[in-house]
Design an enzyme around this catalytic site. Sequence first.
Site, mmCIF file in Angstrom:
data_model
loop_
_atom_site.group_PDB
_atom_site.id
_atom_site.type_symbol
_atom_site.label_atom_id
_atom_site.label_comp_id
_atom_site.label_asym_id
_atom_site.label_seq_id
_atom_site.Cartn_x
_atom_site.Cartn_y
_atom_site.Cartn_z
ATOM 1 N N ASN A 50 0.846 -1.195 0.000
ATOM 2 C CA ASN A 50 0.000 0.000 0.000
ATOM 3 C C ASN A 50 0.879 1.242 0.000
ATOM 4 O OD1 ASN A 50 0.575 0.744 2.863
ATOM 5 N ND2 ASN A 50 -0.346 -1.266 3.189
ATOM 6 N N ASP A 70 -4.165 -6.360 4.494
ATOM 7 C CA ASP A 70 -5.186 -7.266 5.029
ATOM 8 C C ASP A 70 -5.096 -8.649 4.390
ATOM 9 O OD1 ASP A 70 -6.316 -5.539 6.860
ATOM 10 O OD2 ASP A 70 -7.559 -4.575 5.341
ATOM 11 N N LYS A 87 -14.131 0.259 14.837
ATOM 12 C CA LYS A 87 -12.824 -0.428 14.923
ATOM 13 C C LYS A 87 -12.332 -0.449 16.359
ATOM 14 C CE LYS A 87 -11.119 -0.008 10.343
ATOM 15 N NZ LYS A 87 -10.465 0.766 9.326
ATOM 16 N N LYS A 93 -11.641 -3.992 18.063
ATOM 17 C CA LYS A 93 -10.258 -4.387 18.353
ATOM 18 C C LYS A 93 -9.878 -4.111 19.801
ATOM 19 C CE LYS A 93 -8.848 -3.739 13.536
ATOM 20 N NZ LYS A 93 -7.731 -3.834 12.602
HETATM 21 N N1 CTP Z 1 -4.181 -3.633 11.617
HETATM 22 C C1 CTP Z 1 -3.595 -4.753 12.156
HETATM 23 N N2 CTP Z 1 -3.555 -5.898 11.443
HETATM 24 C C2 CTP Z 1 -4.129 -5.970 10.223
HETATM 25 C C3 CTP Z 1 -4.745 -4.834 9.664
HETATM 26 C C4 CTP Z 1 -4.748 -3.678 10.393
HETATM 27 O O1 CTP Z 1 -3.098 -4.699 13.272
HETATM 28 N N3 CTP Z 1 -4.081 -7.102 9.562
HETATM 29 C C5 CTP Z 1 -4.216 -2.407 12.409
HETATM 30 C C6 CTP Z 1 -3.601 -1.193 11.740
HETATM 31 O O2 CTP Z 1 -2.239 -1.062 12.078
HETATM 32 C C7 CTP Z 1 -4.426 -0.054 12.318
HETATM 33 C C8 CTP Z 1 -5.787 -0.672 12.562
HETATM 34 O O3 CTP Z 1 -5.574 -2.078 12.604
HETATM 35 O O4 CTP Z 1 -3.905 0.400 13.542
HETATM 36 C C9 CTP Z 1 -6.826 -0.385 11.537
HETATM 37 O O5 CTP Z 1 -6.330 -0.594 10.256
HETATM 38 P P1 CTP Z 1 -7.213 -0.279 8.960
HETATM 39 O O6 CTP Z 1 -6.449 -0.675 7.751
HETATM 40 O O7 CTP Z 1 -7.773 1.111 9.047
HETATM 41 O O8 CTP Z 1 -8.447 -1.217 9.174
HETATM 42 P P2 CTP Z 1 -8.685 -2.722 9.000
HETATM 43 O O9 CTP Z 1 -8.790 -3.322 10.357
HETATM 44 O O10 CTP Z 1 -7.696 -3.321 8.073
HETATM 45 O O11 CTP Z 1 -10.151 -2.712 8.372
HETATM 46 P P3 CTP Z 1 -10.656 -2.245 6.908
HETATM 47 O O12 CTP Z 1 -9.513 -2.496 5.973
HETATM 48 O O13 CTP Z 1 -11.831 -3.097 6.690
HETATM 49 O O14 CTP Z 1 -11.009 -0.784 7.039
#
Ligand code: CTP
Length: 400
Positions: free
Chosen positions: A212, A281, A340, A344
Amino acid sequence: MSSSPSRPTVVLGVTGSIAAYKALDLVSRLRRKDIAVIAVMTRSARELVGPASFESLSGNPVAVDLFPRSKPQQIEHIALADAADALAIVPATANIIGKAACGIADDLLSTVIMAATAPVVCAPAMNVNMWNSAAVQLNVKILAARGWTMVGPAEGRLACGTDGRGRLAPVEEIEAAILKALGWSDDLAGVPVLVTAGRTEEPVDPVRFLSNRSSGRMGYALARAAALRGAKVTLVTGPADVPAPAVGTTVRVRTAEQMLAAVTQHLPHHRALIMAAAVADYRPKNAAARKIKKSGTATALELAENPDILKYASVHKKAGTVLVGFALETDDLVANATKKMKAKGLDLVVANGASALGSDDNDAILIRKGGKPLRCGRQSKRDLARTVLDEVVKLVARPR
Ligand code: CTP
């Protein structure tokens, strides 16, 4: 894994005012706080005070040359600008103020000023009529509008024998302004803080990966800001566009699974986790061992979901460990970030839009468990990092 000192560094520009000797007291005060000082002296400053005094008090060689023969491998003004957590010009003459305001860079100090992105504290000292001159007043306004902190000058008897405004401000006032510019404090002294930063890269084959646009700037600003407040920082970082800051311990990873392993290993020894990394993800389910060749037809990549590191941390953490997450949302920022936070089990979420990616600024909202959202407005990532850490300090202070 690498370790490096996390002492903040002040690059101290000393220019040719009679008050130059007072900068020596400033060096001693900063050194007592374990702040590293590198003095850059102009030619006229060296006429007034010998560099050896600055060298012995700071413990660092004084920088005077734009192209020092002793360091042909480095570009001195860029190296100094990069080393600075804050730049202080003490005392500042009408000349250096004029050069900085007009963008003239014709010696080491003026080029360092131009190349530095760190906050600048400037303590002018000169004759009262020079200070009151239209030129100096306009130049000071220009620099203040650029975000420089001007300290003084103070009123009193001047070196030229007249009375008026032009004396160097008291050294303790200058020191206080520098500490503020550094974001230096001891409110996280000795507190172990784990910060993740950068992006993850998920290999498709030996030459391709999924990733990303995260640059690493926000996580690095957080790691540095925590170190400046005395925290014992462990930085777990994926690839990033900018160099990692010097903080206690740095662990480099590439994939989400490697980041999970590093966080799992270090989390039990830390009081807070700030998860600024942009974790992918998904990863290709089966990374190819050899380069995938064109087949001539459309094809699909099968993806497997990566572990959610924050979720894992919230389930496995020791009671009382503070968890800070980020939420990058293109829609319904506050609502999605709040979701979130609950999903979490976080104490704090830094919610931001996609415009933060790759930029030096961020326009974030802090979602605080049990508190009102805090709209930070557009500000530099360095300033946002400080605001986030103000919240972390409060969270860490809660009884476990
Ligand atoms: N995060 C994590 N592990 C993952 C994905 C995200 O620990 N596999 C953490 C990121 O570091 C951030 C938070 O979760 O602090 C939210 O990340 P974000 O990308 O905004 O959200 P996602 O949980 O990935 O959800 P979505 O992509 O559906 O918005």
